[in-house]
Design a protein around this motif. Structure first.
Motif, PDB file in Angstrom:
ATOM      1  N   ALA A   1       0.060  -3.264   5.660  1.00 38.34           N
ATOM      2  CA  ALA A   1      -0.828  -2.835   4.573  1.00 38.34           C
ATOM      3  C   ALA A   1      -1.739  -3.946   4.074  1.00 38.34           C
ATOM      4  O   ALA A   1      -2.949  -3.757   3.930  1.00 38.34           O
ATOM      5  N   VAL A   2      -1.151  -5.092   3.775  1.00 43.34           N
ATOM      6  CA  VAL A   2      -1.935  -6.159   3.151  1.00 43.34           C
ATOM      7  C   VAL A   2      -1.638  -7.486   3.841  1.00 43.34           C
ATOM      8  O   VAL A   2      -0.520  -7.711   4.321  1.00 43.34           O
TER       9      VAL A   2
ATOM     10  N   THR B   1      -2.716  -1.025  -1.006  1.00 38.49           N
ATOM     11  CA  THR B   1      -4.129  -1.021  -0.641  1.00 38.49           C
ATOM     12  C   THR B   1      -4.960  -0.179  -1.590  1.00 38.49           C
ATOM     13  O   THR B   1      -6.117  -0.481  -1.844  1.00 38.49           O
TER      14      THR B   1
ATOM     15  N   GLY C   1       0.434   1.703   0.635  1.00 39.85           N
ATOM     16  CA  GLY C   1       0.525   0.323   1.094  1.00 39.85           C
ATOM     17  C   GLY C   1       1.380  -0.554   0.212  1.00 39.85           C
ATOM     18  O   GLY C   1       1.360  -1.785   0.317  1.00 39.85           O
TER      19      GLY C   1
END
Lengths: 335, 335
Positions: free
Chosen positions: B137-138, B223, B214
């Motif tokens: 996700a990140v 996110t 996310g």
């Protein structure tokens, strides 16, 4: 209250599909029904089936597989499967040795399984039924004459499944099921209500600082509402009430389930387990096995139940026998 | 928000006790620590250990047993175990063949495992570490440089545990762990915040009609926040994002986990699974195995994550190998 669903009307249908797509080599859906069976039946083995309302996952279909169930029928949420579906289930799981239906004691389930048994018998399927009524909290209830059938059913599934896998006759398999029923008790509690997909909000109101003791798996009323209790108080209260009903002699061996209701962190169940074990010890009982987890839930309810079953050599052998299902696997002694 | 706890300060301590009292023949607690090890080590086998903050149960100690972990250290809720405890863990699980530490990529975990490795090496324990960073996700996050380690860790545990059980050297065991890490991705989402025992209220605010995509397993930001999505949209979004990262060729086989965050009914995970499988099919991927359930949670958070791992013959053999732990049991092919 948000849920991870699509159309609430398709909730059970999509769940059944989701189970098959998760376990395509284990589960088969009978066309145009919510009946699941194991991928292939075992010739010469008594069929073991169960069913009931949905919302209690992994109950029911999660226990389909080697050493446990051959099939299960899913009703709508908290609603009995129809007699037609239960008849389909019994017929689908018969290899000529007969079928044992494990029924939880709710009026709709009992009635529909009765009708289904008559329908299946017309098609020359021999059907036996056993009715689980392990909930010690209340004598009659919202959907029940007599005690409710709850998480002790898992021990029934395990015993009858193992007996059938070992070649037991329909009569023998039913007898071990009745033996478990005679020796098992359960009591539950809730911190919060569950939320059904159709309603989308809490089924019953429970104050922020209230809990309900003796509650059923559909949120049926229990024995009392009280202020918040500690995990120790909850574990002790539930276990004491079950033991009060079972009244086992000191030195008896017991199998235990500390069951989550669906929304309870596993860590909290382990904390409750400390009090359960202390209470068993105080009664000079010998814990043979403990299971901790979500075995019979009530959607997203926060809470737990405690199940105790007294065991002898026969039940220990059946409980320890190999099983391979999505929700419960036993490697067996030879691993 | 009510919880089934006693004193919040004793939460982890009591949970560790509760695990041991549930599985006294499987788990042993190292005195004066929150380190659990399997009841008896296997001579000549590489030790497999992990650890991290509590609140993710059955992660970590739920995976201790045959074919998976030899030991695990529990930190306080969402807090890394100390280097001292991790050193104790490594030493307790060494039989002379060395110890592999499976570390999830959080700054505290990485730092404390590093220090512990240095401490253990002084005591002549050879330590290798592998760092799982499967969250697509990140890139960086609240507690992380680089990607977070989340539910893909379960596949790492399974592969390294099986390789060690099969007699693999420390180097070989670490290599299959790195292979899983190279081929696995995960993304999660939440409908609600989790509630830590110490705080007793939601860790972050999420509107009644909002969800977060996310998100991390401690509620770290994801996110985007968006209006409520259907199960189909959630399953599709998470799977597409993982596949976008993994970029597997058409025809590739994959293993999948549809993981619940602790407060999500199992039925909802099965509904999400339909969209996960449809998305995999749309990418012409071949699902070799799917696991659906609570494998790495965030206390009582409602939500789910999707993990995809591309598999070849070597990984399929390791994933399918027998395992017998409280949270994951594989009967093995000969059942």
């Amino acid at each position: 209250m948000q849920k991870l669903i699509n159309d609430p009307d398709n909730y059970v249908d999509e769940m059944v599909d989701g189970m098959v797509s998760a376990y395509p080599e284990r589960l088969t859906r009978v066309d145009d029904t919510k009946v699941l069976t194991r991928d292939s039946l075992i010739d010469g083995k008594v069929g073991i089936v169960t069913g009931g309302g949905s919302g209690h996952e992994p109950t029911h279909a999660g226990y389909i597989g080697d050493g446990m169930l051959d099939g299960a029928a899913a009703g709508e949420v908290f609603t009995s499967p129809t007699a037609d579906e239960l008849d389909t289930l019994a017929q689908a799981c018969d290899t000529g040795e007969g079928v044992l239906c494990v029924v939880k004691n709710y009026e709709g389930d009992v009635m529909n399984f009765d009708t289904a048994a008559e329908m299946a018998e017309i098609e020359d399927v021999t059907v036996e039924q056993i009715v689980v009524d392990d909930d010690v909290a209340v004598e009659d209830s919202l959907y029940t004459s007599g005690r409710r059938g709850v998480c002790g059913t898992i021990f029934v599934h395990k015993a009858v499944g193992a007996k059938a896998a070992a070649g037991g006759s329909l009569e023998e398999v039913a007898a071990v099921g009745e033996k478990v029923i005679d020796n098992v008790g359960t009591m539950g509690m809730a911190l919060t209500s569950c939320v059904t997909p159709a309603k989308g909000e809490e089924t019953f109101d429970l104050g922020e600082d209230e809990i309900e003791l003796g509650i059923g798996i559909h949120g049926e009323p229990g024995t009392e509402r009280t202020d918040q209790l500690s995990a120790e108080e909850v574990g002790t209260h539930l276990t004491e009430n079950v033991l009060d009903d079972l009244d086992p002699a000191a030195g008896t061996e017991v199998a235990v389930i500390v069951n989550g209701m669906g929304g309870t962190p596993l860590s909290e169940l382990f904390i409750v387990n400390n009090a359960v074990q202390s209470t068993l010890e105080a009664h000079e009982l010998d814990t043979w096995e403990t299971m901790v987890g979500d075995y019979m839930t009530s959607l997203d309810m926060r809470g737990c139940s405690v199940t105790v079953c007294t065991v002898d050599d026969e039940l220990k052998e059946l409980f320890a026998a190999p099983a391979d299902t999505p929700a419960l696997t036993r490697a067996g002694d030879d691993e």
